[in-house]
Structure formats: structure tokens, C-alpha cells
Design an enzyme around this catalytic site. Structure first.
Site, mmCIF file in Angstrom:
data_model
loop_
_atom_site.group_PDB
_atom_site.id
_atom_site.type_symbol
_atom_site.label_atom_id
_atom_site.label_comp_id
_atom_site.label_asym_id
_atom_site.label_seq_id
_atom_site.Cartn_x
_atom_site.Cartn_y
_atom_site.Cartn_z
ATOM 1 N N CYS A 40 0.861 -1.178 0.000
ATOM 2 C CA CYS A 40 0.000 0.000 0.000
ATOM 3 C C CYS A 40 0.898 1.229 0.000
ATOM 4 O O CYS A 40 1.877 1.262 0.750
ATOM 5 C CB CYS A 40 -0.880 -0.018 1.248
ATOM 6 S SG CYS A 40 -1.985 1.404 1.367
ATOM 7 N N HIS A 94 -9.182 -3.894 -1.514
ATOM 8 C CA HIS A 94 -8.188 -3.090 -0.791
ATOM 9 C C HIS A 94 -8.555 -1.601 -0.822
ATOM 10 O O HIS A 94 -8.542 -0.922 0.210
ATOM 11 C CB HIS A 94 -6.807 -3.338 -1.430
ATOM 12 C CG HIS A 94 -5.693 -2.500 -0.879
ATOM 13 N ND1 HIS A 94 -4.620 -3.032 -0.216
ATOM 14 C CD2 HIS A 94 -5.484 -1.158 -0.913
ATOM 15 C CE1 HIS A 94 -3.799 -2.046 0.153
ATOM 16 N NE2 HIS A 94 -4.298 -0.908 -0.261
ATOM 17 N N GLU A 95 -8.896 -1.095 -2.019
ATOM 18 C CA GLU A 95 -9.181 0.341 -2.159
ATOM 19 C C GLU A 95 -10.497 0.718 -1.479
ATOM 20 O O GLU A 95 -10.598 1.786 -0.874
ATOM 21 C CB GLU A 95 -9.211 0.748 -3.638
ATOM 22 C CG GLU A 95 -7.916 0.506 -4.407
ATOM 23 C CD GLU A 95 -6.676 1.131 -3.799
ATOM 24 O OE1 GLU A 95 -6.801 2.121 -3.046
ATOM 25 O OE2 GLU A 95 -5.574 0.607 -4.046
ATOM 26 N N HIS A 114 -10.042 1.439 2.079
ATOM 27 C CA HIS A 114 -9.529 2.785 2.393
ATOM 28 C C HIS A 114 -10.677 3.773 2.624
ATOM 29 O O HIS A 114 -10.536 4.713 3.401
ATOM 30 C CB HIS A 114 -8.657 3.319 1.260
ATOM 31 C CG HIS A 114 -7.241 2.846 1.302
ATOM 32 N ND1 HIS A 114 -6.421 3.039 2.385
ATOM 33 C CD2 HIS A 114 -6.486 2.194 0.382
ATOM 34 C CE1 HIS A 114 -5.215 2.537 2.122
ATOM 35 N NE2 HIS A 114 -5.229 2.008 0.924
HETATM 36 NI NI NI Z 1 -3.637 1.083 -0.074
#
Ligand code: NI
Length: 168
Positions: free
Chosen positions: A101, A143-144, A147
């Protein structure tokens, strides 16, 4: 806007927040933010980047690459911008793979993710997109999207002993 953003790093409260829904579809501001996300993703060799990572707590991320030096073994993923995304289906089948990341520099860790997903999101002009994704693309989307909910990948790891240093 400066030519590139400083990437917000893990530990910053901005990365712990739930990002806000986008409402200004079609606006110049939104189009510029998306261009700026792609620009920063490419500058920092990311395979994806979420708006909170450049200090904009909005539910937007971009991803995709032809060839990426940080993940040289991965096949190309089409360049995509997703706004107000939701994952509406996760396969039971999960896979573990190393993730990195831009907000957690020089570290990789083994993260279990659903192998395939179905997502719903909006385009920059406010059209609904509904698609399935699998493999590395599905991993990037999971993953995004994390966030946007204040989650960074180490929080998804089941074996913290797999953390490792990397040059890239
Ligand atoms: Ni990331």
C-alpha cells in the site's frame, strides 16, 4: 493543485475515517480529482489509489495498469475510476496473497481476500456500473474500498508474522 500529492501514511487520522459520498457527478471538480488520482497513482507506481490517500475524504478510487514495477508478475488490469462503490457479492472462495500500500511504504503482508466479487459503483457522470471482477483486480477493489472505510490492509491480515520488508 501541486503536480503530485504527498501520500498520507498509515497512522494519520484521515486514513481512519469513513469517507463521504460523492454527490457532484459530472462536475469539473470531480473530473479533476479523478485525473489527479490517476496522475498520482502512476507517479508513485501504485496499482490503485483511493482519494483519502491524497487527503480527500471522498468515496472515490482509481486503479489499473498495463505493467507495474511493484507487482511485475500481475497481468494488466483496465484503468477504472469507481465512485461510491459497494461490493454486493463476495465469493466464499478466498485467496491469500501479498499486498502492499502506498500508505504503508516498503512493507508487504499476506492478506486473505474473496477471489471474486460483484460490485456496484457510479461513473464520473453518475451512471450506474455493475460488474464482476476476480483475481488481482478483485483484490485491488477490496483493498481500495477498505480505504474508504478507514481500513488499511494490515487490519485484514490473519498472520501478522507474514509482514516483510520490500525495496519497492
Ligand atoms: Ni492502499
Amino acid at each position: 493543485m501541486s503536480s503530485t500529492a504527498n501520500i498520507i501514511k498509515v497512522g494519520d487520522s484521515l486514513l481512519k475515517m469513513k469517507a463521504s459520498l460523492v454527490t457532484d457527478f459530472g462536475s469539473k471538480t470531480l473530473k479533476e480529482l479523478i485525473q489527479y488520482l490517476f496522475h498520482n497513482m502512476e507517479h508513485y507506481n501504485g496499482v490503485g489509489i483511493a482519494a483519502p490517500q491524497i487527503g480527500e475524504s471522498k468515496r472515490i478510487f482509481v486503479y489499473g495498469f498495463e505493467k507495474n514495477p511493484r507487482y511485475p508478475g500481475e497481468p494488466p488490469v483496465p484503468k477504472t475510476a469507481l465512485i461510491n462503490p459497494e461490493i454486493i457479492y463476495f465469493s466464499e472462495d478466498t485467496k491469500e496473497s501479498y499486498e502492499g500500500c502506498l500508505s504503508v511504504p516498503r512493507i508487504r503482508g499476506l492478506v486473505p481476500r474473496a477471489h471474486s466479487i460483484r460490485y456496484r459503483a457510479y461513473t464520473v457522470d453518475g451512471e450506474v456500473l455493475e460488474k464482476t471482477a476476480s483475481g488481482f483486480e478483485a483484490r485491488i477493489i477490496q483493498h481500495e474500498l477498505d480505504h474508504l472505510d478507514g481500513i488499511v490492509y494490515p487490519m485484514r491480515m490473519t498472520d501478522i508474522s507474514t509482514l516483510k520488508y520490500t525495496e519497492t
